[in-house]
Design a protein around this motif. Structure first.
Motif, mmCIF file in Angstrom:
data_model
loop_
_atom_site.group_PDB
_atom_site.id
_atom_site.type_symbol
_atom_site.label_atom_id
_atom_site.label_comp_id
_atom_site.label_asym_id
_atom_site.label_seq_id
_atom_site.Cartn_x
_atom_site.Cartn_y
_atom_site.Cartn_z
ATOM 1 N N GLY A 91 0.829 -1.189 -0.076
ATOM 2 C CA GLY A 91 -0.078 -0.138 0.022
ATOM 3 C C GLY A 91 0.785 1.256 0.042
ATOM 4 O O GLY A 91 1.972 1.178 0.257
ATOM 5 N N ASP A 126 -13.141 -6.562 -1.224
ATOM 6 C CA ASP A 126 -12.654 -5.906 -2.094
ATOM 7 C C ASP A 126 -11.092 -5.775 -2.235
ATOM 8 O O ASP A 126 -10.610 -5.679 -3.269
ATOM 9 C CB ASP A 126 -13.216 -4.457 -1.924
ATOM 10 C CG ASP A 126 -14.584 -4.070 -2.101
ATOM 11 O OD1 ASP A 126 -15.119 -5.050 -2.717
ATOM 12 O OD2 ASP A 126 -14.983 -3.179 -1.394
ATOM 13 N N LEU A 127 -10.541 -6.002 -1.320
ATOM 14 C CA LEU A 127 -9.073 -6.124 -1.119
ATOM 15 C C LEU A 127 -8.475 -7.565 -1.570
ATOM 16 O O LEU A 127 -7.374 -7.621 -2.440
ATOM 17 C CB LEU A 127 -8.527 -5.971 0.519
ATOM 18 C CG LEU A 127 -7.056 -5.939 0.361
ATOM 19 C CD1 LEU A 127 -6.329 -4.655 0.022
ATOM 20 C CD2 LEU A 127 -6.873 -6.231 2.115
ATOM 21 N N HIS A 146 -7.706 -13.912 -3.953
ATOM 22 C CA HIS A 146 -7.551 -13.532 -5.425
ATOM 23 C C HIS A 146 -8.170 -14.211 -6.445
ATOM 24 O O HIS A 146 -7.904 -14.072 -7.544
ATOM 25 C CB HIS A 146 -6.244 -13.382 -5.610
ATOM 26 C CG HIS A 146 -5.611 -12.030 -4.828
ATOM 27 N ND1 HIS A 146 -6.176 -10.873 -4.642
ATOM 28 C CD2 HIS A 146 -4.316 -12.002 -4.075
ATOM 29 C CE1 HIS A 146 -5.435 -10.197 -3.652
ATOM 30 N NE2 HIS A 146 -4.159 -10.883 -3.570
ATOM 31 N N THR A 174 -7.259 -6.158 -5.041
ATOM 32 C CA THR A 174 -6.483 -5.241 -5.114
ATOM 33 C C THR A 174 -4.999 -5.819 -5.239
ATOM 34 O O THR A 174 -4.214 -5.757 -4.505
ATOM 35 C CB THR A 174 -6.316 -3.980 -3.967
ATOM 36 O OG1 THR A 174 -5.969 -4.822 -2.733
ATOM 37 C CG2 THR A 174 -7.671 -3.143 -3.840
ATOM 38 N N SER A 175 -4.968 -6.598 -6.312
ATOM 39 C CA SER A 175 -3.582 -7.179 -6.794
ATOM 40 C C SER A 175 -3.173 -6.492 -7.935
ATOM 41 O O SER A 175 -3.767 -6.416 -8.854
ATOM 42 C CB SER A 175 -3.945 -8.776 -7.157
ATOM 43 O OG SER A 175 -2.910 -9.405 -7.517
ATOM 44 N N SER A 176 -1.777 -6.525 -7.970
ATOM 45 C CA SER A 176 -1.097 -5.910 -9.199
ATOM 46 C C SER A 176 -0.098 -6.823 -9.636
ATOM 47 O O SER A 176 0.889 -6.311 -10.273
ATOM 48 C CB SER A 176 -0.532 -4.331 -9.056
ATOM 49 O OG SER A 176 0.384 -4.520 -7.836
#
Length: 207
Positions: A91, A126-127, A146, A174-176
């Motif tokens: 983050g 959401d995370l 995920h 929220t995975s990149s």
């Protein structure tokens, strides 16, 4: 081979398959995919070859004396290697700590297996995207994140065995980092390092 209803019934489907396999001459000495081909008559006799290593790993993990840690009681839950470690800063401005270990093999929708037997539940954040939680008893819980919703294969309250297919990897939430498994271990209500824990039960995560 059998009606659609029978083929969707695991017990009946397995019985039909092994009954026909037993009638195939010298099937024990064939490559596994070729033996399956002789039963099911696929268009490609090597159709199942890509899954042989995974299937062998699951069978090996579930074989032997299950009272001994690491002899089938716990297994590595995904293919690939560690790509993210427990405790990493995540983050903006290191606003949160990475509470699990990431495993990836460079592909999407690769299999995710139950690390040990227990009671499964599923959800969404959401995370973390799709999440499966398995309560193993004795204060131990594992979590798998995920996945796409449609790639979660368990139902709430389902009893799963070590090595049972529970989901397929994804990149939801929220995975990149691309498609991977974010794997958490919770002991007595506190997150612990999955690498340390899995090594302690005889199923070290590959680096």
């Amino acid at each position: 081979m059998g009606s659609l209803e029978d083929r969707l019934n695991p017990t009946k489907a397995a019985t039909m398959f092994y009954t026909r396999l037993a009638a195939v001459d010298d099937w024990q000495n064939m490559p596994p995919s070729h033996a399956a081909h002789r039963v099911q008559i696929n268009s490609n006799p090597d159709h199942y070859t890509r899954w042989v290593d995974d299937a062998t790993a699951v069978v090996d993990a579930l074989s032997g004396d299950c009272s001994a840690p690491g002899s089938g009681e716990w297994i590595v839950p995904a293919r690939g290697t560690v790509t993210g470690t427990f405790g990493d800063c995540r983050g903006s401005g290191c606003s949160r700590q990475h509470m699990g270990t990431d495993l990836a093999d460079g592909t999407c929708e690769s299999p995710i297996w139950a690390a040990s037997a227990g009671t499964a539940t599923k959800g969404w954040t959401d995370l973390g995207g799709g999440v499966v939680t398995i309560d193993h008893g004795n204060g131990i819980t594992t979590k798998y994140y995920h996945m796409k919703k449609q790639n979660i294969y368990v139902q709430d309250g389902q009893q799963v065995a070590a090595g049972e297919l529970i989901a397929a990897s994804g990149n939801e939430g929220t995975s990149s980092a691309g498609c991977h498994l974010h794997f958490e271990v919770i002991k007595d209500g506190k997150h612990v390092n999955p690498e340390t824990f899995m090594a302690s039960v005889g199923a070290p995560l590959p680096k």
